[in-house]
Design a protein around this motif. Sequence first.
Motif, PDB file in Angstrom:
ATOM      1  N   TYR A 222      -8.620   8.017   5.144  1.00 56.73           N
ATOM      2  CA  TYR A 222      -8.238   9.103   6.033  1.00 56.73           C
ATOM      3  C   TYR A 222      -9.486   9.797   6.559  1.00 56.73           C
ATOM      4  O   TYR A 222     -10.568   9.685   5.975  1.00 56.73           O
ATOM      5  CB  TYR A 222      -7.339  10.110   5.300  1.00 56.73           C
ATOM      6  N   SER A 223      -9.305  10.548   7.635  1.00 57.04           N
ATOM      7  CA  SER A 223     -10.420  11.240   8.274  1.00 57.04           C
ATOM      8  C   SER A 223     -10.158  12.739   8.289  1.00 57.04           C
ATOM      9  O   SER A 223      -9.003  13.180   8.309  1.00 57.04           O
ATOM     10  CB  SER A 223     -10.589  10.751   9.718  1.00 57.04           C
ATOM     11  N   ASP A 224     -11.233  13.518   8.285  1.00 57.26           N
ATOM     12  CA  ASP A 224     -11.094  14.947   8.513  1.00 57.26           C
ATOM     13  C   ASP A 224     -10.502  15.179   9.906  1.00 57.26           C
ATOM     14  O   ASP A 224     -10.675  14.358  10.816  1.00 57.26           O
ATOM     15  CB  ASP A 224     -12.451  15.639   8.413  1.00 57.26           C
ATOM     16  N   ASP A 225      -9.809  16.287  10.057  1.00 51.09           N
ATOM     17  CA  ASP A 225      -9.136  16.569  11.324  1.00 51.09           C
ATOM     18  C   ASP A 225      -9.044  18.076  11.488  1.00 51.09           C
ATOM     19  O   ASP A 225      -8.643  18.779  10.566  1.00 51.09           O
ATOM     20  CB  ASP A 225      -7.734  15.949  11.319  1.00 51.09           C
ATOM     21  N   THR A 226      -9.389  18.569  12.662  1.00 49.30           N
ATOM     22  CA  THR A 226      -9.366  20.010  12.900  1.00 49.30           C
ATOM     23  C   THR A 226      -7.997  20.500  13.366  1.00 49.30           C
ATOM     24  O   THR A 226      -7.788  21.704  13.496  1.00 49.30           O
ATOM     25  CB  THR A 226     -10.411  20.391  13.967  1.00 49.30           C
ATOM     26  N   GLY A 227      -7.059  19.608  13.602  1.00 51.70           N
ATOM     27  CA  GLY A 227      -5.750  20.012  14.090  1.00 51.70           C
ATOM     28  C   GLY A 227      -4.853  20.554  12.990  1.00 51.70           C
ATOM     29  O   GLY A 227      -5.186  20.516  11.800  1.00 51.70           O
ATOM     30  N   ARG A 228      -3.686  21.044  13.397  1.00 48.02           N
ATOM     31  CA  ARG A 228      -2.737  21.577  12.425  1.00 48.02           C
ATOM     32  C   ARG A 228      -2.292  20.490  11.443  1.00 48.02           C
ATOM     33  O   ARG A 228      -2.180  20.722  10.247  1.00 48.02           O
ATOM     34  CB  ARG A 228      -1.524  22.153  13.173  1.00 48.02           C
TER      35      ARG A 228
END
Length: 576
Positions: A222-228
């Motif tokens: 998985y990747s970091d994500d700035t979204g909700r």
Amino acid sequence: MNARLTWSLLMLFAACPAVEGAAPFRASIDGITRVTVRPEQCAPVDFDVMLTARWTDPACSSEVAVDLRLQAPSGSPVDVPAYLEHGLSGRSSEWRVRFSPEESGAYSGSLVIRQDGRDEATAPVRFEVAPSGRRGFLHPDGPWIFRFDNGEPFRGIGENIAWESRSNDDSRYFRALNENPRYNYGTMFGKLAASGGDFVRTWMCPWNLPLEWNQVVDTNRYSDDTGRFNRSAIHRMDQVVRLARESGVYLMLTLDTGGALLGGDWAINPYNARNGGPAATPVDFFTNPAARARYKDRLRYIVARWGYSPHIAAWELFNEVDNAMYGQTPERIPDSVVTAWHAEMSAYLKSIDPAHRPVTTSVSHRDVAGLDAIPTIDFNQRHIYRSTDDIPSVLRRYVRSTGKPYVIGEFSREWDWSRNFDDFAADMDGDYRRGLWLGLFSPTPILPMSWWWEYFDSRDQWPVFGRVRRISDWMLRAGGGHFEEEQARWTGSDCQALGVRCGRTVFLLVDNGAGTARSGRLGLPPAPPEGWSLRVYHADTGGLDNLASTGASLSLSVPARSDVVVILEPGKGSGS
């Protein structure tokens, strides 16, 4: 009727903040298309909705919410939440409505957009659902079983596969094993199903299906994500639901863990105020109105996106919530706070899930006052380590005290991942098998689920699922899902004996947890006029012996760390 049935809909208006000197913004639903050509009972029916609305966060239902509000053929209301597929605030955006109707016949209702607290309905929506032979969703039916919508009885047989292999596992002795990429849902679901299993408990957490986590840990899946919501988690969860359907596996989806409110996980938790969330402390996660509203929106998204699938059998709100309570300093989180949160969230989840599937939660080993009594918690769970022999008594005690089904969500010979399981591998293997057999003869709709899925795969313990499946299916056929306790009388060296009656067939279990074989005599119930047809099933080999009825008791030898099942069916025999 056209395969892609499209309605022209009324324009909808919602109250939005006005720009000074400009006309008020008008939210509109511009069209709805039924994508599914021929809706069928208990199969996904999809609608695409085009709308224009304004929002800061499309997952925030207080800003914008889209729902399909229907009346089923029986007259029951069916409310289905929608989710944003793609698009931007203030521009044309595509939303998706997806659900699996449990009834056949005519559905009618309206699509509703809610913005800034105001509902306005569209033109009517109508469609026909054809009957199908699908089993549908699972629902509780007493302490022993679930039933599908079509009435078929079900007992879950499986294990925890709580996550796929991590890139940085914390096991002292089995790090290389646990990091092996073969431990993924596709491989493990396939192995379980091929062996006779059909039930898996799996987690959402910072390293697995991290739906709401902006920062992930110990994983390269998985990747970091700035979204909700984390897009890599959404993508994988879509795949997991498909894999479950293709393999015939049913999931208990654990939505949160006690560890999320402790230590390093709390430090990166999106609810933590230091990360821009609404909760200054872990207790605020449960009590802060903004945190609770945010969590409800998370539940709404999960139901909207994946609630269509009958292969999500149950929602589990928390794994081991007691660990979160007792792990705080200087004072633990009060029971009343956690119970109130569960009551609110489980009631909300029931209200938005069109399938009304079971809702549950779990504790490690400490009861939480009032938690078992919440009406909208369908069954409760606890975890048992180092005491597999206690599974039958624990299940019976909690079924009696709560009046609900009860489940052992985790069990094993050992919980401590810093120990070398190979030092007592025979005990680990024996507990793995015996927990399933003891659960089979106890009131629970989901047989106890072992932990350490990687270790037991490496020890090729898969055959136990097929052997337990054979007797479980026999029980369900014999009684149609009806179980009655049957007294089991064992005389001899120390073993545990249990019995059930399914219809006219009696099943007796003798369980030996010792490291050496045990012998004794098993008392048999009085025979019917036609006598007993008697069989002995050997759990260690899967062998089935046909025996002549021997009167009031039967001499047995039970191998070390194993079980023997005696099956008595009315038939030709000497009687007793």
